[in-house]
Design a protein around this motif. Sequence first.
Motif, PDB file in Angstrom:
ATOM      1  N   LEU A  50       0.886  -1.288  -0.222  1.00  0.00           N
ATOM      2  CA  LEU A  50       0.018  -0.173  -0.061  1.00  0.00           C
ATOM      3  C   LEU A  50       0.856   1.155  -0.082  1.00  0.00           C
ATOM      4  CD1 LEU A  50      -2.748  -1.194   2.640  1.00  0.00           C
ATOM      5  CD2 LEU A  50      -3.051  -0.823   0.201  1.00  0.00           C
ATOM      6  N   SER A  51       2.037   0.996   0.064  1.00  0.00           N
ATOM      7  CA  SER A  51       3.050   2.414  -0.216  1.00  0.00           C
ATOM      8  C   SER A  51       4.270   1.985  -1.004  1.00  0.00           C
ATOM      9  CB  SER A  51       3.581   2.930   1.347  1.00  0.00           C
ATOM     10  OG  SER A  51       4.084   1.668   2.118  1.00  0.00           O
ATOM     11  N   GLY A  52       4.672   3.082  -1.319  1.00  0.00           N
ATOM     12  CA  GLY A  52       6.070   3.004  -2.167  1.00  0.00           C
ATOM     13  C   GLY A  52       5.608   2.957  -3.765  1.00  0.00           C
ATOM     14  N   ARG A  53       6.772   2.534  -4.472  1.00  0.00           N
ATOM     15  CA  ARG A  53       6.761   2.836  -5.942  1.00  0.00           C
ATOM     16  C   ARG A  53       5.515   1.891  -6.637  1.00  0.00           C
ATOM     17  NH1 ARG A  53      10.953   3.103 -10.274  1.00  0.00           N
ATOM     18  NH2 ARG A  53      12.400   3.177  -8.405  1.00  0.00           N
ATOM     19  N   ALA A  55       2.610   1.277  -4.947  1.00  0.00           N
ATOM     20  CA  ALA A  55       1.610   1.265  -4.202  1.00  0.00           C
ATOM     21  C   ALA A  55       0.300   0.828  -4.677  1.00  0.00           C
ATOM     22  CB  ALA A  55       1.729   2.501  -3.393  1.00  0.00           C
ATOM     23  N   GLN A  56       0.418   1.271  -6.171  1.00  0.00           N
ATOM     24  CA  GLN A  56      -1.030   1.302  -6.754  1.00  0.00           C
ATOM     25  C   GLN A  56      -1.290  -0.219  -7.005  1.00  0.00           C
ATOM     26  OE1 GLN A  56      -2.530   3.746  -7.453  1.00  0.00           O
ATOM     27  NE2 GLN A  56      -4.452   2.901  -8.391  1.00  0.00           N
ATOM     28  N   ILE A  59      -3.207  -0.486  -3.781  1.00  0.00           N
ATOM     29  CA  ILE A  59      -4.485   0.314  -3.495  1.00  0.00           C
ATOM     30  C   ILE A  59      -5.342  -0.130  -4.365  1.00  0.00           C
ATOM     31  CG2 ILE A  59      -5.192   2.586  -3.795  1.00  0.00           C
ATOM     32  CD1 ILE A  59      -2.212   3.705  -3.025  1.00  0.00           C
ATOM     33  N   ASP A  89      -0.458  -3.349   4.834  1.00  0.00           N
ATOM     34  CA  ASP A  89       0.623  -2.823   4.016  1.00  0.00           C
ATOM     35  C   ASP A  89       1.922  -3.731   4.472  1.00  0.00           C
ATOM     36  OD1 ASP A  89       2.505  -1.529   2.445  1.00  0.00           O
ATOM     37  OD2 ASP A  89       2.378   0.235   3.554  1.00  0.00           O
ATOM     38  N   ALA A 250       4.534  -0.668 -14.012  1.00  0.00           N
ATOM     39  CA  ALA A 250       4.396   0.536 -12.955  1.00  0.00           C
ATOM     40  C   ALA A 250       5.194   1.599 -12.984  1.00  0.00           C
ATOM     41  CB  ALA A 250       3.911  -0.194 -11.563  1.00  0.00           C
ATOM     42  N   GLY A 251       5.773   1.993 -11.761  1.00  0.00           N
ATOM     43  CA  GLY A 251       6.554   3.160 -11.526  1.00  0.00           C
ATOM     44  C   GLY A 251       8.018   2.808 -12.239  1.00  0.00           C
ATOM     45  N   ASP A 252       8.314   1.594 -12.321  1.00  0.00           N
ATOM     46  CA  ASP A 252       9.727   1.091 -13.040  1.00  0.00           C
ATOM     47  C   ASP A 252       9.319   1.363 -14.447  1.00  0.00           C
ATOM     48  OD1 ASP A 252      10.462   0.647 -10.421  1.00  0.00           O
ATOM     49  OD2 ASP A 252      10.832  -1.558 -10.788  1.00  0.00           O
TER      50      ASP A 252
ATOM     51  N   LYS B 122       2.898  10.594   2.348  1.00  0.00           N
ATOM     52  CA  LYS B 122       1.732   9.692   1.888  1.00  0.00           C
ATOM     53  C   LYS B 122       0.487  10.661   2.173  1.00  0.00           C
ATOM     54  CE  LYS B 122       3.688   5.515   3.029  1.00  0.00           C
ATOM     55  NZ  LYS B 122       3.922   4.427   4.089  1.00  0.00           N
ATOM     56  N   GLY B 127       0.349   7.692  -1.543  1.00  0.00           N
ATOM     57  CA  GLY B 127       1.059   6.460  -1.486  1.00  0.00           C
ATOM     58  C   GLY B 127       1.808   6.055  -2.810  1.00  0.00           C
ATOM     59  N   ASP B 128       0.783   6.362  -3.747  1.00  0.00           N
ATOM     60  CA  ASP B 128       1.423   5.961  -5.215  1.00  0.00           C
ATOM     61  C   ASP B 128       2.372   6.746  -5.869  1.00  0.00           C
ATOM     62  OD1 ASP B 128       1.202   4.450  -7.452  1.00  0.00           O
ATOM     63  OD2 ASP B 128      -0.471   5.463  -8.074  1.00  0.00           O
ATOM     64  N   PHE B 129       3.344   6.274  -6.718  1.00  0.00           N
ATOM     65  CA  PHE B 129       4.245   7.018  -7.502  1.00  0.00           C
ATOM     66  C   PHE B 129       3.425   7.932  -8.230  1.00  0.00           C
ATOM     67  CE2 PHE B 129       4.243   5.945 -11.732  1.00  0.00           C
ATOM     68  CZ  PHE B 129       3.381   4.640 -11.924  1.00  0.00           C
ATOM     69  N   SER B 225      10.820   8.317 -10.941  1.00  0.00           N
ATOM     70  CA  SER B 225       9.557   8.144  -9.997  1.00  0.00           C
ATOM     71  C   SER B 225       9.629   8.839  -8.827  1.00  0.00           C
ATOM     72  CB  SER B 225       8.922   6.490  -9.999  1.00  0.00           C
ATOM     73  OG  SER B 225       8.750   6.109 -11.273  1.00  0.00           O
ATOM     74  N   VAL B 227       8.393   8.952  -5.111  1.00  0.00           N
ATOM     75  CA  VAL B 227       7.452   7.992  -4.448  1.00  0.00           C
ATOM     76  C   VAL B 227       7.854   7.996  -2.849  1.00  0.00           C
ATOM     77  CG1 VAL B 227       9.073   6.236  -4.560  1.00  0.00           C
ATOM     78  CG2 VAL B 227       6.745   5.415  -4.332  1.00  0.00           C
ATOM     79  N   PRO B 228       6.924   7.777  -2.001  1.00  0.00           N
ATOM     80  CA  PRO B 228       7.615   7.691  -0.488  1.00  0.00           C
ATOM     81  C   PRO B 228       8.748   6.766  -0.400  1.00  0.00           C
ATOM     82  CG  PRO B 228       5.139   7.824  -0.666  1.00  0.00           C
ATOM     83  CD  PRO B 228       5.740   7.669  -2.076  1.00  0.00           C
ATOM     84  N   GLY B 229       9.732   7.055   0.308  1.00  0.00           N
ATOM     85  CA  GLY B 229      10.769   6.152   0.517  1.00  0.00           C
ATOM     86  C   GLY B 229      11.797   6.015  -0.667  1.00  0.00           C
TER      87      GLY B 229
END
Lengths: 422, 300
Positions: A50-53, A55-56, A59, A89, A250-252, B122, B127-129, B225, B227-229
Amino acid sequence: MMLKTHPGGPSRRGILMASAGLGAVAVTGFPMIASGQGRRPIRIGMPTILSGRVAQLGISSRDAVLMEVDKFNAEGGLDGRPIEMIIRDSRGVPAEAARLAREMISDGVDILFDGEPSSGGFAVHEVVRETGTLTLHINTETSAMSADPRQRFWNAFRVARQGIHDSVAGGVYAAEIVKARNLRRWMTISPDYAYGRDTTAEFVEYLRYFTPDVQVVGETWPKLFQPDYTENVTRLAQGRPQAVYSCLWAGDLVAFVEQAALYGLFSQSQYFAVNMADYTTLKQIKQLPRGVHSGNRYLSSYPPQPANAAFARDYNRRFNNYPTNWAWQAATAVHLTTAALKKVGGTDPRQLAAALKGLTIDSPFGADGKVTMRAEDQTLVGYAIGWGTTIPTEPYVEGIQTANWSQIFQLEQEWKKGKGWA
Amino acid sequence: MDLGELVSCVGSLSCLVTQVSAGLTIGLLLFLVASGLTLIFGVLGLVNFAHGTLYMLGAYFALSAYAATGSFLVSTLAGTLGVATFGLLIERTLFRRIYGADVLMQLLVCYALILIMDDVVKIIWGGDFLKMDMPDTFRRPPFIIGGGIVPLFYLVLFGVTLAVALLLALCMGRTRFGRTVRAAAVNSTMVASLGVNTNMVFAAVFAIGAALAGLAGALSAPIRSVVPGAGVSILIESFIVTVIGGMGSIGGALVAALLIGLTRSFGSIGFPLFTEGLMFLMMAVVLLLKPSGLAGKHPA
């Protein structure tokens, strides 16, 4: 210039030890406290990111699950018993996902939805192998999870697309483009973990199956969640391939596309990015390159069915966002679970597992309006797979060619035999 | 391992231009973060494990500023000055209490700050990138120099980071402020007895270190990106740079960061499956041969 440390300040040895400590804390995380004790609801636990690169991933999985569970509960649940979701999470740390799964199981959940990608999915898989908890893996796409008999046991099911299906479909599609445009020199760029390695190998295998003279002249393997892709992009630039395959996601994938576009790579080579056609990616890339070949992850326009469009509309209305590949998979997990619950009339895991095996349901995401939990390897089949090319505006992908499931089944079986799994 | 490819690359002007320009740019970006880390350590004796958080905040500040104004200059300034201000705030309220303290105490405070700021991010940005846009000018087709590819945006990054590195060297080596900082790093009590407000010097040093991390975050945001963290991985690389360069040495950090950038760039050609490992291998070799780092003067 050299700046001196305060007398009595930390030594280098101390700093290195503390760095190791910080790493260890980051990996294990602080304990989390479970909650959600209910009366007699059907309790489903769900560790996810639920968090980080990425997270989607979690979510959108969570949102889709909650939307479909709410519908089930509004219709009266299972003889008045609602489903209660307990979602936590894992922050993308496999050890944390496994710990959360154990915690949820010890708290007495009836069913587990493993919302982890392959990196954490296998960790959860080992936990539930031991505990015998009925588990639906909703985001693990690595084929071995269900194809390898050693990974298979009675209480684990996969409700997700899988690499081998996408690879066969992608290989068939790519082979046509290869023949039409004479694309013989290929390179690959995929994330360096089980899903990336396996899926890339499978795609290349089927690309060569249909076009044997294709050559892979180079490969580059960025780490999962790597912040910068410059070194990988320049590696591709040096290789001067005619075509590139990627299963970054995703983010990558977004970061890679932005950097590759600056180097002009999309005008030099044909790109086959199996995970591009998902709103998570499509909406974040500021200037989506035209003509990238992609499999459908999730598109409201494909499969072109009113139920699929309605799912996207409802999701968008409720969450002010677009569904993802993980969203349709999560929704399907709820559809299958509730169908099995109704069939059994209770939550006995053995009976539910038996009900799930071979279960076919109507689905907005099915190639022909239905999906099936295949009995032999407890994995989802019959979902819509298609490949097309990107355009910068809605619907983002055009000219989608639908994959033939009969061909997928046939080649999947041969692939399993080759691996000694069938 | 693909040594043939590497030899072929080194013998090709186009490959050299592409790989060297990319390696230097990535190295200089890394230097911005690592120089702040080493500056704060050298002067304040603080191992700022939360330095990556400052990098992350720089990216978020820049992203919001760009969304509001559409100006790359404003977004870069917002990332830099916003994080400098935040740095000043946490230095005065938090970090000044743990200067010279046991490293485990510093670790605890920093880790708490990392967790708190990740959650704050967040709450504010989700929380999303996220992805920051960039001006269309930077999206022009790349320059072809000697057959090598050099994107315009990478040239901008190279120019800005090099200018900041030179400015930092001038500031620390040739100005009265720089001399005061270096003197305070050696003996802050003596400097204070000469009438210098060392508390202000320390605060200014922390703010400069924070600003450098914020600038790196702001400059990186259009191609990475947000992003948190996001600070964690950059923090690890920054520690590698400070260890190789010599803890507390800004010049050493510059050399180490460029070495890391070039190693990654050429490593991706010759050692595509071991690029990450090359960094750690380099660190191990330096620690074996010169335990205090390339420019370190003090034994560990």
